[in-house]
Design a protein around this motif. Sequence first.
Motif: not given
Length: 173
Positions: A126-149
Motif C-alpha cells: 500500500r505504501t509503495t502504491n501511494l508513493i507511486r501515485r504521488q510520484l506520478a502527480q509530481l511528474s505531471n506537476f513538473l511537466e505542467d510547470d515545464t510547459l508554462l516555463l
Amino acid sequence: MVQVNKLRKTIGRLQVKCKNAAAGCLVTCPLAHRKGHQDSCPFELMACPNEGCTAQVLRGVLDEHRQHCQQNGQQRCPLGCGATLAALEGEHHNCYRELRDAWVQRHERNRTLLLSLLGRVRRVHRTTNLIRRQLAQLSNFLEDDTLLLNARVQETEVAPEAEMWGAQGQGVL
C-alpha cells in the motif's frame, strides 16, 4: 579325551553354593548351572542404572531403589526420543504425543509469524502504491510547470522582436 569329558561332567555335577551366599543367597546348584543362577540371583550387586547414581544395590531391591534414588530415577527414554525422565514420568511418557504437541505448537507459531509477515507485506505494498501515485502527480506537476516555463520563455523571446518591429515601424512612418 574321553576321560577329560567324563571328568568335566563329574565336576559340572558338583553342588556349589551361590557366590552371593555371604550376602544371603541360600541357593546350591550344580557347578554347570551356576552362571545361569548368577544372572538372575536377587543377591547379586548391581549398579544403579539411573544417570549420575553410583550406588551398588542388590538385584532384588533394585526396582525399589530406582524409584527412590537420589538421582530421582532419571533415565533416558527407552523409545529413543532423548527425553530424560523421572521414574514416575516413565510410566506416563508418550514420545509420539509429546512430539505431536510440540509440532502443533511450532505450527501455530509459524502460522502466527506468517500472518504477521503477510500483514507487513500488505502495508509495504500500500505504501509503495501511494508513493507511486504521488510520484506520478509530481511528474505531471513538473511537466505542467515545464510547459508554462517554456511558454513564458517563448513569450519573452517573441516580445523583444515585436518591440523591435514596432520601433522600426514608428520610425518609418
